[in-house]
Structure formats: C-alpha cells, structure tokens
Design a protein around this motif. Structure first.
Motif, short mmCIF file in Angstrom:
data_model
loop_
_atom_site.label_atom_id
_atom_site.label_comp_id
_atom_site.label_asym_id
_atom_site.label_seq_id
_atom_site.Cartn_x
_atom_site.Cartn_y
_atom_site.Cartn_z
N LYS A 1 0.94 -1.09 0.01
CA LYS A 1 -0.08 0.01 0.03
C LYS A 1 1.04 1.22 0.11
O LYS A 1 0.30 2.40 0.20
N ALA B 1 -4.68 3.37 -0.82
CA ALA B 1 -5.08 3.07 -2.06
C ALA B 1 -4.28 3.77 -3.07
O ALA B 1 -4.06 5.00 -3.20
N LEU B 2 -3.94 3.18 -4.38
CA LEU B 2 -2.86 3.60 -5.13
C LEU B 2 -3.66 4.73 -5.83
O LEU B 2 -2.90 5.88 -6.08
N ASP B 3 -4.61 4.61 -6.38
CA ASP B 3 -5.35 5.85 -6.89
C ASP B 3 -5.28 7.35 -6.19
O ASP B 3 -4.89 8.19 -6.63
N ALA B 4 -5.47 7.02 -4.81
CA ALA B 4 -5.43 8.20 -3.98
C ALA B 4 -3.93 8.70 -3.74
O ALA B 4 -3.66 9.87 -3.63
N THR B 5 -2.98 7.73 -3.42
CA THR B 5 -1.71 7.98 -3.22
C THR B 5 -1.06 8.75 -4.54
O THR B 5 -0.23 9.68 -4.17
N LEU B 6 -1.49 8.16 -5.70
CA LEU B 6 -0.75 8.66 -6.72
C LEU B 6 -1.29 9.98 -7.07
O LEU B 6 -0.46 10.99 -7.43
N LYS B 7 -2.60 10.44 -6.92
CA LYS B 7 -3.27 11.63 -7.12
C LYS B 7 -2.37 12.46 -6.11
O LYS B 7 -2.03 13.85 -6.52
N CYS C 1 1.18 13.46 -7.06
CA CYS C 1 1.08 14.17 -8.23
C CYS C 1 0.78 15.80 -7.97
O CYS C 1 1.53 16.61 -8.68
N ARG D 1 3.42 9.40 -12.64
CA ARG D 1 2.54 8.51 -13.52
C ARG D 1 3.02 7.59 -14.29
O ARG D 1 2.46 6.33 -14.37
N SER E 1 3.14 -0.94 -12.37
CA SER E 1 1.88 -1.53 -12.18
C SER E 1 1.84 -2.70 -13.36
O SER E 1 1.21 -3.80 -13.06
#
Lengths: 323, 793
Positions: free
Chosen positions: A252, A273-279, A282, A311, A318
């Motif tokens: 995670k 969650a990757l979506d949130a951490t990535l956002k 960035c 990204r 991924s």
C-alpha cells in the motif's frame, strides 16, 4: 585550463587514509577526496579557491566491489565504478543497474564511482563556470563570493544560502530502497539512512563531517518493493538529470524521490489505495521542489513534468505487477 | 564513358589509419623547439571603453617574456575586404564578453596565466547593444563609428525580381509566418590552436585553419610583413564547419609574439575560448510570405530578415546576401523580393557555418511550402516533385543551373519511405515530413577580385614513379586530400598508394582559396584532374616514343554550344585549357600501372616514367580551375550566390512526438542529395550523415544561451549537441545526376543537405500533432507550448 597547485596524497590502506583525513581536518586544511575524479577534476580546474590537499582513495581496494549480505541485500563499496555497479547488481536490483547506465557516458562510467555519484557536487549555471566567466557575473556564494544570481535577495545567514541543484541519479533510487551509507572516521564508523545524508543547501550539501569518508552503501533486500526511475534530459546520454523521478511501490506504500529540482533529494511517502496516493503525489511533487533557471529546461517545465513522470513510473511498475 | 578504376567505389580517407591510431598530428601535437606559451586576457564586459591597460606588474613577473595590447597592432583585419573591422587585440573599447584585450607570452602556460591576473585594465562600462530592438535604435555611439551611421546596422541588402504583387495575385493560396532562430555554433572537435616557428627569415605559422591562404594574407597585412616572409601550414585538422574559415586574433597574436621575442610560440585555446570566438550561425528573425499555385508552383516569395551579427563583420556581408539569394532554388520563383539587415551587437561575432546563410530562410520557405500545399489540398511531396527546378535553367536572378537530379532521388525516397501510405495517415503522435534544399558548389566570384585561378594544382612524378599532388586545399576532415589523390590516381591509372598529397602549405603548395562554401571538390578537384590530364599527355608522348608510335593529335577547343555545356568544350593542352570537364580519349589506356595504346602492347608505367624523365629529371605539370564567366545579372549583389553548379537535396523525416512531454524523437531520415556523380560514396555518406546530425541539433536542442552578453553554456556539457542516441536511422538515396562541369560530374556534398533537415522535422511534427512550429530549436517546451496554444484556441 590548468589544475591549481595542491598537495596530493594517495594512501594505500583505509586506516591510513582515515588517519590522514583526521589529521587534515584537525589542522583545518581544506581537502577534497578524489575517487573517480570525473566531477572533481573539472571543478578543481575551474576553481579559484585554494585547495590544500587532494586525497586520492583510488588505492583503497577494500572499498571496491559488491558483496551479498546475509539478509539478501547488498553491500557496495563506495569506490565501485558505475560500470561495475551496473554489471554486478543487475540481477538483484535491475533498477539500480539501469539507473547507473543512464549516467554520463561509458567512458565516464568506467571512472566514476558510486560514492562519487552520491556525493556529486551540486550544480548551477553560475557556479560551473570558469574563473573568467565569474568576472562577468560576480562570483556567487558557492564560488566564495557574496551574491546569489538566482535569488539576489539572499544574504549570508540565509537558509538555504545556495540554490545549486542536487543532481545525483542514484540517490533517489537508493533512498527508495532504504539504503544506508557507512561513514567511517579514524577508529569509528556510523551508519546513516541515505535520505538523511543530505542537507538542504547547495554549499553545505551533506552530513559528512570533516575527517569522515563514505566507505560503503548498504542496500537491504525486500521481497515486495519495486522501484522505477525516469530521467528527464534533452539528450539520452551525457546530461545530468534536469529532473529525475524515482517511484517505489510496496504493498500500500507509494514512495517518490525527486532529483535535479532542489538543493537536495526530495522524498515523498504515502500509504493507501494507489489511486489516492498517486493523485496526492502528483499534487505534492511540484509543490515540494524549488527548480530555478539554472538548467536547459525552464523551472516551470521541470515542475510540470513531475506528475507526468510519476504517473509513467507507476504505470511501468503496475504493468510489471500483472504477469 | 570510361570505366572508373577507383572513383565511385567507397574509399577510406588516406589519413584514416593515422587518425584512428593517434599518429596523425594536429596543431596542438606539434612539439616546436622551446616555445613561449601564450594566454589571452579577455574582456569581462560586453561594452566598455578601455581607459588604460597597465601591464607593468605582469611584465615584472618571473618567466614573462612579452606582453601585447591593442596598441601593438596598427591594422584591423577581416576575411572580407569590405569588412576589415576586427582588431587582434581590442583598442580603446571592447565590444563583447571574451574579446581579447591583452596577451602574455611566458616560459610556461601556468606563468602566462598567472601574469594575466596581474594585468590591470581600467574599463568604463558603456550600455551594451544586445537585441535587434537595441541595434535598430538611433545612437550617437554605434559599435563601429567608422561606418558613420547613426545606428548599428552593418549591412542592408534588397533585391527583387519579377512582379511580386502580380505573383501574389496569381497564387491560389498565400501563407505567411514569423520565424525566430537561436544562435548556434560549429562545435568542432579540435579547439583553435596555432604554433609559430622561425626558419631563417621565414615565419612558419602552423594553424588549425580552413583558409591558409587568407590567414597568410591577413598576417602579412596585420604584421606589416612582406608575404614572402610567411609560410602558413595546416596540419591534420579536427573539424571546421565554417568556424575556422576566418583569420583569427590568436593567429595575429602568436605571430606578433614570434616577431617581438624572436622565439617560437605556442597558443592553444580552451573550449570556452572557442565558444567565445564563435563565428557561428546568426540569430535570426524572419518574416516570409509565400504564394503557391497548384499548377505553376511558387508564384511569389517575399522575405524580410534580420540577422544579429555580433561585434564584427566576419563573413557577415555574404551571410546577408545568402539569406535571400539561396531561395532561388530548389523551385523556380518567378516573382520575389527579399530584404536582409545585419546588425552589430555586443556579442561574439557570427559568420559562416555549414549551410551558410541558407539554413534559417530554408526553414521558413519549406515550412510555408508545406502549409501552402496543405491549404491547397496538395500532397507536399508530390507538389515538390512537380515544382523542382529542371536542369539547364537560368533563374530570375541569373543563376545558371546546370544539372538537377533531385527529381528522381525524391521519387525514390518517397517509395522507400512509403510516403503515400504514411503522410496524413499515421497514428496520432507519429508523423512524416519532407523538405527540399538548394546550395552552391563554391562561389564563382572569389572574395578578392583578381585574375588568379580559384584553385591550382601542381603535380610531379619522381624517378621512383611516385606521384605527388601539391594543392592549397585544406583537408579539414572532410577528405579533400583523399579526393585529390583519387582524381589523380584515376587519370594516371595508378594505385592510391603511389600518390602522396601535399596540401595546405602556403610555401609548398599553389593557391587554393580554402575549404568553405563547398568549393573544394568542384574547384580543386577540377584543377587536380586537369594537372593529371596534362601529366598523362607527357606520359603518352614518352610511351609513344618507346613503342615507336606517332603521338596523338589533341583536338583544339571549340566554343560550347550553350552556356550549360561549357563542360563539353574539348581540352586544349597547348593553351592549358583543360576543362572545365574535358574527356581525355586519345587512343591510350592507363590502368593497373600500365600504359597501353589501342591495339598495341602494354607498357610498364615505371618504364614509361623513366623514359619521360630522360633529360628532364622531373615530370611536372599544373592544372587550374577558374569558374566560367557567369553573367548573373545587372542588379546590385548579382555575384552573391553565383556558382558554377548547384546541389539539390530532399529530406524525409519520420518523428514520434510525445504530447505529454513535448519530446520529439526523429526515428528515421531519408536523404536524397544531388551531388552529381559520387566520386567516393563513403565520403558522401560521411558528409550527409554529418549534415543530418548538425541539422538535427539545430532543429531540436542547440542554442547559445546569453546573459548580459556572456555565453552561459560555453562547454560541450551545456551546449547540447545531439548524442548518438538522438541520431536517427538514415537511408541515403542516390540521385542519378552528372554535372557537366564538376570533376568527373561531381558537385557539392558538404553543406547543402543540412538546411532541409530542420524543416523536414518541423513538417513531420505537423503531420504528427498538427502544430506549426516557427521557433528553432523546437525543444520539448516549444512543442508543448504550441500544443497548449492549439488547445486554447
């Protein structure tokens, strides 16, 4: 350009070298450690400041090579050449190998060392110039002068005083591997997380104390962590990173380490969650750096590319995830 | 046609082994006896008055033997007689950061460098002129008061042909654009270097130069020394690209020190000093308007150019003309006007650089051509094919175009690249683009108006049969020595190993004007060929005696039937008219070291040489090349761009554009270059790959960065020449062309291919992502900004 006059020492053994460094430090002699010399020699040629002693560590064979550690990690001698490093860690840490191969050119990698890359001097368009050029734009703080051409309001006492940028490619990658460095001094040594080695100033760049020598880099094993590195530069050879983005994924955890856009490596860590951490990464990345007009690319462009490269690195990692 | 034995086959350069093994000696490698070492003090200001220079402290330092300042040189110099405006050392004022102000000769380089620090120069800093806007402004203190102008305009050129407004009225589509170009520099490998030795009364100046003859003339003037007391020698040279085609201050300084001290002198530049000397491509702002008709081609072309010349003239007057006149190809342009202004600014001077003056306007014209084709619904490659010049044409400004073989080459390149299947049809981000170009094969008019041939070759054969070619032509890495050897060996049927070329030594070799404007193969090649044909006649006479045959009757020259066919005029050996491009069929065959009469027995070459030497001791002939008298036109500047022959080029680029980062990756380049007949395909390949590489650099990344007049990226780390990773896959397409006046049908290959590389990439970027770029270099940031602007619309 001619090298200035300096005394030159080339100790044969590590204890002798450490004793020498301690003596020089105690006597207040300005010295520079010479490993591969690919960064140091051009700087010495350009430097007007008097250098007391150059200490070559090229005979310290004990500092060369890669050894496996019981935990599955690696111990890499600081004097290991980048070409050898790329070769010898390829199986265990392919990203370190790939990163090493993105540095400079084959000829330079055959001289330049791991320790030298981690301690590579910060760079600035106003500093990496000849003495003649410094007569045009007065010598800056880093060159012993009293001005910063990038931040004209800077005065002595300011933190940071110097904005010369950090340009190591290997540091962000090794930081995300939780690598440690061993700093030896006469009769003692200490371990430090690589991410704690650096100081946020273009002159006082590291925590390496007078008399200390970076001897080894310890890279712990991890069954789950994967790291990727993307380097932004106009040419796919020779150039220092205009921006370097290392990204790690470990369950995670998302880690990001940036080079080339501040006085020191900028490290970001997230969990979730990757979506949130990535956002979040960035969004944070561009805010946490301080690129200035000291590179081929503009500060705005280098900032703008941070989320793009984060990204992309995550996408690569991924992809590797799904067999 | 005679079958060639050596020409037309790929031949490595004659010095190749010496170069790759390190045996080749460059200027810096020479070890002259006990030299003084020279270092130069340079100006830290872009513009300043020199109030005083105090060298007394420096002079008193140990090991310092002499110091020179501007006061030691009475005369200024410059490669063009019309702009001799550059001092060896600045007098009264400095005009750019890095301008030489004083020089020290000392026992070691270290002592010389230390002495520089002890020289006190008192400057009064004056406002610097750095931009076009500043240069245009009225001023009481122009950079060059001797021109008696009230601004910093150096040269203004205007020409027009046909009827421009009618041309635009005639056009189906009209397109226009404003283009801007950063300064780029040659970035040759070997830094400037000069060494001077005394040889009795003779001053021997060994220099890394493209133009020994011009250096000789300039030294004579600046040093006020009779020319016969000078000898200028160019040893192996590591690249020039126009950056070594002027006489330079360091050459004047070194020679002056030799005179003053009586000692040998050594002066070698640092890389930074090379950047400060510059002489590169002019920063340019350019407006162009092009009218196109789908059947008649370009109907009108209107061009307004401003070029930033920096502090001195150099080749700038020529550059000013070339910005316009080279637009007379590769397509007929019946109605055109151009205006070009060159300004003086407080920056290192600009001058000649590969593709001289033609590169930036070509970017504009080929970009507009592409835009016009798209607007008119034409395939830009087919349209170009249709509109290209044909051979035997006179352009409206009087250029005589002899051979033009690009049409076949471009058609072939279209096939090989699958243009039809790709253009407009590739997935987003991928693009293909085409552009064409046109360049001179040397200038028909020499820089110094005189009656000397533009190139003369002396040829000797010694007792051992060894052939020596003496030519002033400068091999600067492009392979002119190899070309000379091949041409002579071909005519005399000798192996290359029998030929020794002695070149670029102003005492030993007859005059050749130098390696610039793509003139050497055409001019020195013809001279060598003519010398060899004369030699052949000597050998045929001896062979005839040996075999008891009557010597052949050589025909007298007749008048050519047309100005395009001067080359078919037969040779006249008695009047030394041997060209421009004679055949030499006389009933004898020279091959494989034999001399054979038609229907007779072969004679051994060495036996023939021995017979020819009887009573003479040496066999010696000469050959010359002089351009035919070309009419040009009656207009002012009609001589600019006038050349005995012109090359044509087409470049097709395929790119991948990353729309997120703006990075452009040039994946493939197909290049069809009409250089007439290829004398040495390996040399042609080298020149074309080099031109493509240089064009790629200007297209994508190169640019000198200035701040307050100071070059901020004066190193190979920060001045971005593309690495091997950026170089695309290259496909070279031959053009089946034979020039009537080129040696064996050849014409230029050194420069012409560069210019179309840059717009072909721009046109491919348009095909890939739909943006027209008018800023060069087209860096990722320029691409992203254009993409953002399009989204914003």
């Amino acid at each position: 350009m001619l090298l200035p006059a300096f005394s030159y020492e080339r100790p044969a053994e590590l204890p002798g070298a450490l004793a020498l460094l301690q003596r020089l430090a105690a006597a207040g002699v300005s010295y520079r450690v010479h490993a591969g010399g690919t960064d140091l020699v051009p700087e010495l040629k350009r430097d007007e400041a008097a250098i007391g002693t150059v200490v070559s560590i090229s005979r310290l064979e004990a500092l060369r090579g890669v050894r496996a550690r019981p935990d599955g990690g690696l111990e890499v001698g600081a004097l290991t050449r980048l070409s050898a490093l790329a070769e010898e860690v390829r199986e265990r840490f392919p990203v370190i190998s790939d990163t090493a191969l993105q540095i400079a050119s084959p000829q330079i990698r055959n001289r330049a060392t791991l320790g030298g890359n981690l301690l590579v001097d910060n760079r600035c368009v106003y500093f990496n110039q000849s003495p003649d050029h410094r007569d045009v734009h007065a010598g800056c703080f880093k060159a012993g002068g009293e001005v910063c051409h990038l931040v004209p309001s800077a005065k002595r006492g300011a933190q940071p005083l110097c904005r010369a940028r950090f340009v190591s490619d290997l540091a962000p990658v090794l930081i995300l591997h939780d690598a440690k460095v061993v700093l030896a001094r006469a009769g003692a040594e200490r371990e430090l997380l690589l991410k704690d080695l650096y100081a946020p100033d273009g002159i006082q760049r590291t925590q390496v104390a007078p008399g200390e020598l970076l001897t080894r880099v310890l890279i712990p094993a991890s069954a789950t962590r994967r790291v990727h590195y993307l380097k932004l530069r106009i040419r796919q050879a020779l150039d220092f990173p205009s921006l370097g983005v290392a990204v790690s994924l470990d369950g995670k955890k998302l880690g990001v380490a940036l080079t080339g856009v501040n006085t020191h490596p900028v490290v970001l860590a997230y969990e979730g969650a990757l979506d949130a951490t990535l956002k979040q990464a960035c969004e944070d990345g561009p805010k946490r750096v301080a690129p200035l007009a000291q590179d081929f690319f503009s500060p705005a462009y280098r900032r703008q590319m941070i989320p793009v490269l984060i990204r992309r690195a995550v996408a690569v990692l991924s992809k590797k995830d799904t067999p | 046609m005679t079958t060639w034995q050596l020409l037309g086959k790929p031949t490595p350069q004659v010095g190749a082994v010496d170069k790759v093994t390190g045996r080749a000696r460059y200027t810096d490698d020479l070890r002259v006896h006990d030299p003084l070492h020279v270092k130069i003090l340079r100006a830290p200001h872009a513009s300043a008055k020199i109030k005083s220079v105090d060298v007394s402290a420096a002079k008193a330092l140990p090991g310092v033997r002499a110091i020179l300042t501007g006061a030691d040189f009475k005369r200024t110099f410059g490669v063009l007689p019309i702009s001799r405006d550059e001092p060896a050392l600045a007098r009264d004022r400095v005009r750019y950061v890095g301008e030489p102000v004083a020089a020290v000769a000392a026992d070691s380089a270290r002592l010389a460098e230390a002495a520089l620090a002890a020289i006190r120069v008192d400057y009064e800093v004056t406002p610097a002129v750095l931009t076009f806007e500043e240069a245009r402004r009225e001023t009481k203190t122009p950079l060059h008061p001797e021109l008696e102008k009230s601004n910093n305009l150096h040269k203004q050129v205007q020409q027009s042909f046909g009827d421009l407004s009618r041309g635009f009225a005639d056009a189906a589509v009209t397109v226009e654009g404003e283009f801007r170009f950063l300064p780029v520099t040659h970035a040759f490998t070997e830094p400037h270097a000069v060494q001077v030795e005394h040889d009795g009364e003779l001053l021997v100046v060994t220099s890394a130069t493209q133009v020994p003859h011009y250096v000789h003339l300039a030294l004579s003037e600046v040093l006020e020394l009779p020319p016969h007391r000078l000898r200028v020698v160019k040893p192996h040279l590591g690249g020039g690209f126009g950056g070594k085609s002027d006489p330079f201050p360091h050459e004047m300084i070194a020679a002056k020190f030799a005179l003053v001290t009586g000692r040998n002198i050594r002066l070698v530049y640092e890389r930074e000093e090379v950047f400060l000397s510059n002489h590169g491509r002019h920063p340019t702002e350019l407006k162009m308007k092009l009218g196109l008709h789908p059947e008649r081609g370009v109907t009108a072309l209107d061009t307004k150019v401003m070029i930033d010349g920096g502090a001195y003239g150099s080749f700038g007057v020529v550059t000013t003309y070339y910005n316009g006149v080279l637009l007379q190809g590769p397509y007929p342009v019946p109605n055109s006007a151009f205006q070009c202004e060159r300004f003086y600014t407080n920056k290192p001077m600009c001058g000649a650089m590969r593709g001289h003056g033609g590169v930036n306007p070509r970017f504009a014209s080929e970009t507009l051509m592409d835009m016009a084709c798209v607007q008119a619904g034409l395939d830009p490659l087919e349209a170009r094919l249709k509109f290209l010049h044909t051979g035997d044409t006179i352009t409206p400004n009087g250029f005589r175009i002899t051979s033009a073989g690009l049409r076949e080459g471009l058609a072939e390149a279209a096939q090989r690249t699958k243009w039809k299947e790709k253009w407009g049809k590739l997935p987003p981000g991928k693009g293909i683009g085409v552009a064409c170009g046109f360049f001179i094969s040397g200038s028909a008019l020499p820089i110094h108006r005189n009656e000397l041939p533009q190139s003369t070759v002396r040829l000797t054969i010694d007792f051992d049969g060894g052939i020596t070619v003496y030519s002033g032509a400068s091999d600067i890495g492009q392979g002119s020595d190899t070309m000379l050897a091949l041409v002579v060996a071909e005519v005399l049927g000798a192996p290359l190993s029998l030929v020794k070329v002695v070149s670029a030594d102003t005492r030993l070799t007859p005059i050749d004007l130098g390696s610039y404007s793509s003139r050497v193969t055409f001019m020195a090649g013809n001279a060598a060929r003519n010398a060899a044909i004369s030699m052949r006649k000597e050998l045929v006479a001896a062979a005839a005696r040996l075999s008891g045959r009557a010597p052949p009757e050589y025909p007298k020259p007749g008048e050519p039937e047309s100005p395009f066919r001067l080359g078919q005029r037969p040779p006249d050996f008695d009047s030394h008219f041997l060209g421009p491009n004679p055949d030499y069929r006389d009933g004898w065959t020279f091959a494989n070291l034999t001399v054979t009469p038609d229907g007779g027995a072969a004679l051994d070459y060495f036996q023939v040489v021995t017979a020819a030497l009887a009573g003479r001791g040496i066999l010696q002939t000469q050959g010359v090349y002089q351009s035919p008298k070309l009419e040009g036109g009656k207009h002012k500047g009609a001589g600019a761009g006038l050349s005995p022959s012109y090359s044509f080029t087409a470049v097709i680029s395929e790119v991948d554009v990353d729309v997120e980062t703006g990075f452009v990756r040039v994946e493939k380049i197909a290049c069809a270059h009409d250089c007439g007949r290829q004398l040495n395909p390996l040399a042609v390949e080298g020149q074309l790959e080099g031109s493509i590489h240089m064009g790629l650099g200007q297209a994508l990344m190169e640019g000198m960065a200035y701040e307050a007049g100071a070059v901020q990226n004066a190193s190979f780390l920060e001045y971005k020449i593309p690495s091997a990773f950026e170089q695309p896959v290259i496909d070279l397409v031959r053009c089946p062309s034979v020039d009537n006046e080129g040696p064996f049908g050849a014409k230029e290959v050194g420069e012409g291919a560069l210019a179309p590389v840059v717009p072909s990439i721009a046109n491919a970027i348009y095909d890939a992502v739909g943006v027209r770029l008018m800023r060069v270099p087209m860096t990722p940031e320029v691409v992203l900004a254009a993409l953002a602007a399009r989204r914003g619309r």
